[in-house]
Design a protein around this motif. Structure first.
Motif, PDB file in Angstrom:
ATOM      1  N   VAL A 200      12.921 -44.022 -94.639  1.00 30.33           N
ATOM      2  CA  VAL A 200      11.728 -44.539 -94.554  1.00 30.33           C
ATOM      3  C   VAL A 200      11.539 -43.220 -96.235  1.00 30.33           C
ATOM      4  CG1 VAL A 200       9.013 -42.838 -94.334  1.00 30.33           C
ATOM      5  CG2 VAL A 200      11.057 -43.400 -92.039  1.00 30.33           C
ATOM      6  N   VAL A 201      10.703 -44.134 -96.916  1.00 27.99           N
ATOM      7  CA  VAL A 201      10.185 -43.562 -98.324  1.00 27.99           C
ATOM      8  C   VAL A 201       8.488 -42.635 -98.352  1.00 27.99           C
ATOM      9  CG1 VAL A 201       9.816 -44.511-101.017  1.00 27.99           C
ATOM     10  CG2 VAL A 201      11.318 -45.386 -99.193  1.00 27.99           C
ATOM     11  N   VAL A 202       8.630 -42.052 -98.630  1.00 28.90           N
ATOM     12  CA  VAL A 202       7.487 -41.144 -98.457  1.00 28.90           C
ATOM     13  C   VAL A 202       6.842 -41.656 -99.714  1.00 28.90           C
ATOM     14  CG1 VAL A 202       5.821 -38.628 -98.130  1.00 28.90           C
ATOM     15  CG2 VAL A 202       8.643 -40.299 -96.459  1.00 28.90           C
ATOM     16  N   LEU A 203       5.865 -41.698 -99.932  1.00 32.60           N
ATOM     17  CA  LEU A 203       5.308 -41.467-100.794  1.00 32.60           C
ATOM     18  C   LEU A 203       4.134 -40.634-101.375  1.00 32.60           C
ATOM     19  CD1 LEU A 203       4.456 -45.967-101.389  1.00 32.60           C
ATOM     20  CD2 LEU A 203       6.289 -44.287-101.892  1.00 32.60           C
ATOM     21  N   GLY A 204       3.937 -40.222-102.803  1.00 36.55           N
ATOM     22  CA  GLY A 204       3.077 -39.212-103.087  1.00 36.55           C
ATOM     23  C   GLY A 204       1.861 -39.644-104.371  1.00 36.55           C
ATOM     24  N   LEU A 205       0.549 -40.088-103.078  1.00 39.02           N
ATOM     25  CA  LEU A 205      -0.766 -40.824-104.148  1.00 39.02           C
ATOM     26  C   LEU A 205      -1.594 -40.296-104.467  1.00 39.02           C
ATOM     27  CD1 LEU A 205      -0.421 -43.925-101.892  1.00 39.02           C
ATOM     28  CD2 LEU A 205       0.616 -43.102-103.969  1.00 39.02           C
ATOM     29  N   PRO A 206      -2.211 -40.332-106.012  1.00 42.97           N
ATOM     30  CA  PRO A 206      -3.221 -39.514-105.795  1.00 42.97           C
ATOM     31  C   PRO A 206      -4.620 -38.892-104.841  1.00 42.97           C
ATOM     32  CG  PRO A 206      -3.285 -40.955-107.345  1.00 42.97           C
ATOM     33  CD  PRO A 206      -2.129 -41.498-106.632  1.00 42.97           C
ATOM     34  N   PRO A 207      -5.015 -37.832-104.497  1.00 39.26           N
ATOM     35  CA  PRO A 207      -6.038 -38.303-103.310  1.00 39.26           C
ATOM     36  C   PRO A 207      -7.932 -38.912-104.343  1.00 39.26           C
ATOM     37  CG  PRO A 207      -6.042 -36.305-104.771  1.00 39.26           C
ATOM     38  CD  PRO A 207      -4.782 -36.690-105.286  1.00 39.26           C
ATOM     39  N   THR A 235      19.773 -51.546 -96.318  1.00 38.73           N
ATOM     40  CA  THR A 235      19.116 -51.287 -95.365  1.00 38.73           C
ATOM     41  C   THR A 235      18.086 -52.121 -94.290  1.00 38.73           C
ATOM     42  OG1 THR A 235      17.287 -51.670 -96.132  1.00 38.73           O
ATOM     43  CG2 THR A 235      17.800 -49.718 -96.569  1.00 38.73           C
ATOM     44  N   GLU A 236      18.494 -51.269 -92.814  1.00 40.04           N
ATOM     45  CA  GLU A 236      18.076 -52.134 -92.151  1.00 40.04           C
ATOM     46  C   GLU A 236      17.059 -52.473 -91.953  1.00 40.04           C
ATOM     47  OE1 GLU A 236      20.894 -52.971 -87.753  1.00 40.04           O
ATOM     48  OE2 GLU A 236      19.816 -51.192 -87.784  1.00 40.04           O
ATOM     49  N   SER A 237      15.656 -52.032 -91.917  1.00 40.19           N
ATOM     50  CA  SER A 237      15.194 -51.415 -92.364  1.00 40.19           C
ATOM     51  C   SER A 237      14.246 -50.500 -93.053  1.00 40.19           C
ATOM     52  CB  SER A 237      14.210 -51.533 -90.778  1.00 40.19           C
ATOM     53  OG  SER A 237      14.445 -49.352 -90.470  1.00 40.19           O
ATOM     54  N   VAL A 238      12.925 -50.254 -93.902  1.00 43.43           N
ATOM     55  CA  VAL A 238      11.932 -49.840 -94.575  1.00 43.43           C
ATOM     56  C   VAL A 238      10.931 -49.363 -94.357  1.00 43.43           C
ATOM     57  CG1 VAL A 238      11.461 -48.623 -97.381  1.00 43.43           C
ATOM     58  CG2 VAL A 238      13.729 -50.276 -96.920  1.00 43.43           C
ATOM     59  N   ARG A 239      10.271 -48.410 -94.447  1.00 44.92           N
ATOM     60  CA  ARG A 239       8.471 -47.964 -94.179  1.00 44.92           C
ATOM     61  C   ARG A 239       8.736 -47.056 -94.584  1.00 44.92           C
ATOM     62  NH1 ARG A 239       7.290 -44.475 -89.716  1.00 44.92           N
ATOM     63  NH2 ARG A 239      10.163 -44.007 -89.667  1.00 44.92           N
TER      64      ARG A 239
END
Length: 245
Positions: A200-207, A235-239
């Motif tokens: 899981v790639v957690v992205l920090g985006l501007p509000p 990777t087997e999967s990326v979310r």
């Protein structure tokens, strides 16, 4: 060794000439078909990293079986080269993906299917066969430990490199960081495990991004991840997940 004229005319039981053939040495001299103790110990732990590392340098047994002949008769190995056609065995998993069974020993294979013929190969060659046969996973001793190696682990063994789960793979994480930095809207990111071989790639985006901007940003990152060779192999999967920063 030189051959005389008479030797050059010799053929096997199917009528194929022996002339020009190259005989290779037995790759596992002295092999009695038993399991590698270190691999058996690793299988008992259930730790996929330890199991993959223990399996990679071993001799594996892959099963081949007789398939139907042209006349529809079931051919068995004892019929010889004249009519028998042997095929590598693959299975179908619960998700309908193909799986290559491999075995730690002749006994383990015969317990699973006494009609299958064991063929000893290096684990790396078994992994390469799985890739060629489009088998995403390998299962070790399906009638025993039944441990499945995920696709990224299979590819790692086939390529002769060590395997780590995606969230622990420094080369993969560095590559993802470089991809994410190419998208200016991303302020930060982190990678978290998603099962044994997913990420899981957690992205920090501007509000304050509207729906269209959010879709464009995540779509761009998703495209970069899906087209990157290291990411797809390891990777087997990326979310993707999004949070505001």
């Amino acid at each position: 060794m030189a051959h005389g004229t008479n030797d050059d005319n010799l053929t096997d039981s199917a009528g194929t000439p022996w002339a020009g053939r190259t005989l290779t040495a037995q790759p596992f001299p002295g092999d009695d078909g038993s399991a590698d103790p270190a691999l058996i110990a690793a299988l008992a732990t259930g730790d996929l990293v330890a199991i993959t590392r223990a399996w990679a340098p071993t001799r594996a047994m892959v099963p081949i079986v007789a398939v139907l002949g042209d006349d529809g008769a079931d051919l068995v190995a004892s019929q010889g080269d004249k009519s028998a056609d042997m095929a590598l065995v693959t299975l179908v998993g619960d998700d309908e993906a193909r799986v290559l069974p491999v075995f730690t020993s002749v006994e383990a294979l015969q317990t699973w299917n006494p009609r299958a013929r064991p063929v000893p190969v290096e684990a790396a060659r078994a992994a390469q066969a799985a890739v060629v046969e489009e088998c995403p996973r390998i299962v070790i001793d399906p009638a025993g430990a039944a441990v499945e190696l995920p696709r990224p682990a299979v590819w790692a063994v086939a390529q002769g490199r060590d395997w780590l789960p995606p969230a622990q793979d420094p080369e993969l994480l560095a590559g993802i960081a470089a991809l994410v930095r190419a998208v200016p809207e991303v302020r930060a990111h982190r990678c978290e495990p998603d099962g044994e071989a997913g990420l899981v790639v957690v992205l920090g985006l501007p509000p304050g991004l509207d729906r269209e901007q959010l879709r464009a940003t995540t779509g761009r990152i998703g495209e970069l991840l899906l087209t990157d060779q290291v990411v797809t192999e390891r990777t087997e999967s990326v979310r993707l997940a999004v949070r505001s920063v």
